[in-house]
Design a protein around this motif. Sequence first.
Motif, PDB file in Angstrom:
ATOM      1  N   GLU A 155      -7.991 -42.805   4.535  1.00  9.27           N
ATOM      2  CA  GLU A 155      -6.538 -42.903   4.712  1.00  9.27           C
ATOM      3  C   GLU A 155      -6.059 -43.937   3.691  1.00  9.27           C
ATOM      4  O   GLU A 155      -6.785 -44.872   3.395  1.00  9.27           O
ATOM      5  CB  GLU A 155      -6.203 -43.443   6.107  1.00  9.27           C
ATOM      6  CG  GLU A 155      -6.739 -42.614   7.250  1.00  9.27           C
ATOM      7  CD  GLU A 155      -6.748 -43.381   8.589  1.00  9.27           C
ATOM      8  OE1 GLU A 155      -6.321 -44.553   8.637  1.00  9.27           O
ATOM      9  OE2 GLU A 155      -7.215 -42.803   9.567  1.00  9.27           O
ATOM     10  N   THR A 210      -1.200 -39.263   6.994  1.00  7.71           N
ATOM     11  CA  THR A 210      -0.293 -39.432   8.141  1.00  7.71           C
ATOM     12  C   THR A 210       0.690 -40.592   7.965  1.00  7.71           C
ATOM     13  O   THR A 210       1.884 -40.456   8.246  1.00  7.71           O
ATOM     14  CB  THR A 210      -1.131 -39.668   9.421  1.00  7.71           C
ATOM     15  OG1 THR A 210      -1.963 -38.533   9.636  1.00  7.71           O
ATOM     16  CG2 THR A 210      -0.252 -39.898  10.632  1.00  7.71           C
ATOM     17  N   ASP A 227      -6.293 -38.420   4.691  1.00  5.26           N
ATOM     18  CA  ASP A 227      -5.386 -38.368   5.837  1.00  5.26           C
ATOM     19  C   ASP A 227      -4.096 -39.078   5.404  1.00  5.26           C
ATOM     20  O   ASP A 227      -4.073 -40.290   5.199  1.00  5.26           O
ATOM     21  CB  ASP A 227      -6.049 -39.074   7.030  1.00  5.26           C
ATOM     22  CG  ASP A 227      -5.167 -39.085   8.276  1.00  5.26           C
ATOM     23  OD1 ASP A 227      -3.933 -38.956   8.141  1.00  5.26           O
ATOM     24  OD2 ASP A 227      -5.718 -39.247   9.386  1.00  5.26           O
ATOM     25  N   LEU A 265       3.020 -43.310  16.539  1.00  7.46           N
ATOM     26  CA  LEU A 265       3.803 -43.873  15.441  1.00  7.46           C
ATOM     27  C   LEU A 265       4.639 -42.760  14.828  1.00  7.46           C
ATOM     28  O   LEU A 265       4.455 -41.580  15.126  1.00  7.46           O
ATOM     29  CB  LEU A 265       2.868 -44.472  14.380  1.00  7.46           C
ATOM     30  CG  LEU A 265       1.875 -43.505  13.705  1.00  7.46           C
ATOM     31  CD1 LEU A 265       2.249 -43.247  12.261  1.00  7.46           C
ATOM     32  CD2 LEU A 265       0.464 -44.041  13.767  1.00  7.46           C
ATOM     33  N   SER A 316      -3.361 -30.543  17.069  1.00  6.89           N
ATOM     34  CA  SER A 316      -3.306 -32.009  16.993  1.00  6.89           C
ATOM     35  C   SER A 316      -3.883 -32.446  15.649  1.00  6.89           C
ATOM     36  O   SER A 316      -4.565 -31.665  14.975  1.00  6.89           O
ATOM     37  CB  SER A 316      -4.126 -32.653  18.124  1.00  6.89           C
ATOM     38  OG  SER A 316      -5.494 -32.364  17.955  1.00  6.89           O
ATOM     39  N   GLY A 317      -3.628 -33.692  15.317  1.00 10.83           N
ATOM     40  CA  GLY A 317      -4.215 -34.237  14.095  1.00 10.83           C
ATOM     41  C   GLY A 317      -5.727 -34.261  14.193  1.00 10.83           C
ATOM     42  O   GLY A 317      -6.434 -33.934  13.236  1.00 10.83           O
ATOM     43  N   ILE A 318      -6.225 -34.623  15.380  1.00 12.48           N
ATOM     44  CA  ILE A 318      -7.681 -34.744  15.512  1.00 12.48           C
ATOM     45  C   ILE A 318      -8.335 -33.351  15.449  1.00 12.48           C
ATOM     46  O   ILE A 318      -9.453 -33.215  14.944  1.00 12.48           O
ATOM     47  CB  ILE A 318      -8.060 -35.538  16.803  1.00 12.48           C
ATOM     48  CG1 ILE A 318      -9.392 -36.266  16.608  1.00 12.48           C
ATOM     49  CG2 ILE A 318      -8.065 -34.700  18.044  1.00 12.48           C
ATOM     50  CD1 ILE A 318      -9.376 -37.421  15.676  1.00 12.48           C
ATOM     51  N   TYR A 365      -8.147 -44.495  11.555  1.00 11.47           N
ATOM     52  CA  TYR A 365      -7.702 -44.280  12.939  1.00 11.47           C
ATOM     53  C   TYR A 365      -8.945 -44.213  13.838  1.00 11.47           C
ATOM     54  O   TYR A 365      -9.912 -43.506  13.520  1.00 11.47           O
ATOM     55  CB  TYR A 365      -6.887 -42.979  13.008  1.00 11.47           C
ATOM     56  CG  TYR A 365      -6.713 -42.458  14.403  1.00 11.47           C
ATOM     57  CD1 TYR A 365      -6.104 -43.235  15.384  1.00 11.47           C
ATOM     58  CD2 TYR A 365      -7.178 -41.201  14.758  1.00 11.47           C
ATOM     59  CE1 TYR A 365      -5.966 -42.766  16.683  1.00 11.47           C
ATOM     60  CE2 TYR A 365      -7.032 -40.714  16.046  1.00 11.47           C
ATOM     61  CZ  TYR A 365      -6.432 -41.509  17.000  1.00 11.47           C
ATOM     62  OH  TYR A 365      -6.298 -41.039  18.285  1.00 11.47           O
ATOM     63  N   SER A 386      -1.658 -36.020  10.935  1.00 10.40           N
ATOM     64  CA  SER A 386      -1.289 -35.929  12.333  1.00 10.40           C
ATOM     65  C   SER A 386       0.202 -35.619  12.286  1.00 10.40           C
ATOM     66  O   SER A 386       1.034 -36.490  12.020  1.00 10.40           O
ATOM     67  CB  SER A 386      -1.552 -37.254  13.063  1.00 10.40           C
ATOM     68  OG  SER A 386      -0.893 -37.194  14.326  1.00 10.40           O
ATOM     69  N   THR A 424       2.013 -35.056  14.621  1.00  9.82           N
ATOM     70  CA  THR A 424       2.594 -35.761  15.762  1.00  9.82           C
ATOM     71  C   THR A 424       3.504 -36.899  15.323  1.00  9.82           C
ATOM     72  O   THR A 424       4.409 -37.296  16.055  1.00  9.82           O
ATOM     73  CB  THR A 424       1.415 -36.372  16.581  1.00  9.82           C
ATOM     74  OG1 THR A 424       0.393 -35.387  16.742  1.00  9.82           O
ATOM     75  CG2 THR A 424       1.854 -36.907  17.908  1.00  9.82           C
ATOM     76  N   LYS A 425       3.267 -37.413  14.117  1.00 14.26           N
ATOM     77  CA  LYS A 425       3.863 -38.678  13.699  1.00 14.26           C
ATOM     78  C   LYS A 425       5.159 -38.451  12.901  1.00 14.26           C
ATOM     79  O   LYS A 425       6.126 -37.952  13.443  1.00 14.26           O
ATOM     80  CB  LYS A 425       2.808 -39.488  12.938  1.00 14.26           C
ATOM     81  CG  LYS A 425       1.457 -39.568  13.666  1.00 14.26           C
ATOM     82  CD  LYS A 425       1.571 -40.322  14.968  1.00 14.26           C
ATOM     83  CE  LYS A 425       0.399 -40.307  15.929  1.00 14.26           C
ATOM     84  NZ  LYS A 425      -0.891 -39.822  15.643  1.00 14.26           N
ATOM     85  N   ILE A 464      -8.746 -32.655  11.801  1.00 20.11           N
ATOM     86  CA  ILE A 464      -9.893 -33.373  11.218  1.00 20.11           C
ATOM     87  C   ILE A 464     -11.195 -32.681  11.657  1.00 20.11           C
ATOM     88  O   ILE A 464     -12.103 -32.460  10.854  1.00 20.11           O
ATOM     89  CB  ILE A 464      -9.874 -34.865  11.636  1.00 20.11           C
ATOM     90  CG1 ILE A 464      -8.564 -35.522  11.171  1.00 20.11           C
ATOM     91  CG2 ILE A 464     -11.078 -35.603  11.047  1.00 20.11           C
ATOM     92  CD1 ILE A 464      -8.307 -36.902  11.759  1.00 20.11           C
ATOM     93  N   ASN A 497      -5.177 -47.187   8.738  1.00 19.43           N
ATOM     94  CA  ASN A 497      -4.696 -47.508  10.080  1.00 19.43           C
ATOM     95  C   ASN A 497      -5.745 -48.371  10.771  1.00 19.43           C
ATOM     96  O   ASN A 497      -6.845 -47.887  11.026  1.00 19.43           O
ATOM     97  CB  ASN A 497      -4.505 -46.191  10.846  1.00 19.43           C
ATOM     98  CG  ASN A 497      -4.009 -46.383  12.254  1.00 19.43           C
ATOM     99  OD1 ASN A 497      -3.754 -47.497  12.685  1.00 19.43           O
ATOM    100  ND2 ASN A 497      -3.863 -45.285  12.980  1.00 19.43           N
ATOM    101  N   ILE A 527       2.723 -32.816  19.775  1.00 22.29           N
ATOM    102  CA  ILE A 527       1.421 -33.150  19.176  1.00 22.29           C
ATOM    103  C   ILE A 527       1.078 -32.023  18.202  1.00 22.29           C
ATOM    104  O   ILE A 527       1.181 -30.842  18.564  1.00 22.29           O
ATOM    105  CB  ILE A 527       0.323 -33.244  20.258  1.00 22.29           C
ATOM    106  CG1 ILE A 527       0.667 -34.292  21.339  1.00 22.29           C
ATOM    107  CG2 ILE A 527      -1.045 -33.509  19.648  1.00 22.29           C
ATOM    108  CD1 ILE A 527       0.372 -35.713  21.003  1.00 22.29           C
ATOM    109  N   ALA A 528       0.700 -32.385  16.977  1.00 22.93           N
ATOM    110  CA  ALA A 528       0.392 -31.348  15.973  1.00 22.93           C
ATOM    111  C   ALA A 528      -0.494 -31.930  14.877  1.00 22.93           C
ATOM    112  O   ALA A 528      -0.586 -33.146  14.720  1.00 22.93           O
ATOM    113  CB  ALA A 528       1.694 -30.821  15.347  1.00 22.93           C
TER     114      ALA A 528
END
Length: 387
Positions: A143, A174, A172, A325, A76-78, A101, A194, A196-197, A81, A147, A206-207
Amino acid sequence: MEYSLETRCQHLQNDDINEHFGAVSYPIYMSSTFAHKGFGESSGYDYSRLQNPTRDHLERIVAGLEHGTDCIALASGISAIGCVMELFKPGDHVLIDEDLYGGSIRLFREINQKNGVTFSSAALHEEDVENLIKDNTKAIYLETPTNPMMNVTDLRKLSEITKSHGILLIVDNTFMSPYLQNPLDLGADIVIHSGTKFLAGHHDAIAGFIVVKDQTLSGRLRFLFKSTGAGLSPFDSWLIIRGIKTLAVRMDRAEENAHRIADFLMSNHHVTRVLYPGLKDHPGHDIMKEQSRGFGAMITFDVPSKEFAIKVLENLNIILFAESLGGTESLVTYPVTQTHADVPAEILEKNGIHETTLRLSIGIENVDDLIEDLRHAFDEAGKISYS
Ligand code: PLP
């Protein structure tokens, strides 16, 4: 000759598909472990927490798109991080942007701080950053655009400061994706996504990604990755490889739609604020013209009251009320109770995130349908009296 970005979304330079029977779609190596031919011999793959051929293929694609030398794909993105934050030890200080975020703010405040890393935040796009760096500051994290407030920071300028202090600049990326912005080229040391986006692009996986240029940093992060263990699965890696194939066309279409929608929002009398860096009077517009190849597909806007915002959410049909998103479907998010739910009220207020604030992720639908959807929702919401 290096392949252009659009081509790199399809093909890896110097990759031999004949090693995989000519398979045009990269195979999914659904194996947790890899047998050794003999003692001390390895195919290069030993155990999938460390390396997996499908994940490796994806990592090389994303490293190439971000102009890095190494990329790590995580679950996941988190988790990306979180892995980067393991670079720091008790007593270290990280300067973060105040608008991020919400999950990143939660991670820093609730987890990393508990482990002895301290954080302070500032509006990095407008502060005198030099004065905010302390003796124990090890990194600046941000970022751009942020966000959800869409603040834009000049990365070249900021990287001159981080380099002169010998500290890391972590970005970040994203909201932009590597199609529109490459922070490593602008002086960043670590890029996070992330995945995921926009990279996944279809709201189906999710990645997360960490991309670096520096070999020492890569070695340190690979060690932390192996030790903490949040590698992306082979199947999800394959989904992201497939998503990236259309990154360029999706981003072009989504941004084209976003420009039209930002103009519509600007002209609608119910809308009280529009934050989109593609608008000429956005404070970050000129910086983005210099450091990015576009303005992206994220728009934040405000309506007259909380009740109005809720009515808009209830009356949108095509634009889905959902967190996240960057996918083909347009989404609308209510940051106060979704992406930024765990951010303390005083920080939300300071950053200008109100109960009247909505965030749009524009997809690739027909733009006239999207505008009609918004117009209808605003008209329905307009039937209530403003409070
Ligand atoms: N960074 C940004 C800018 C995000 O918007 C998000 C999630 O919304 C994340 C990181 C976290 O990514 P993930 O949800 O893949 O863990």
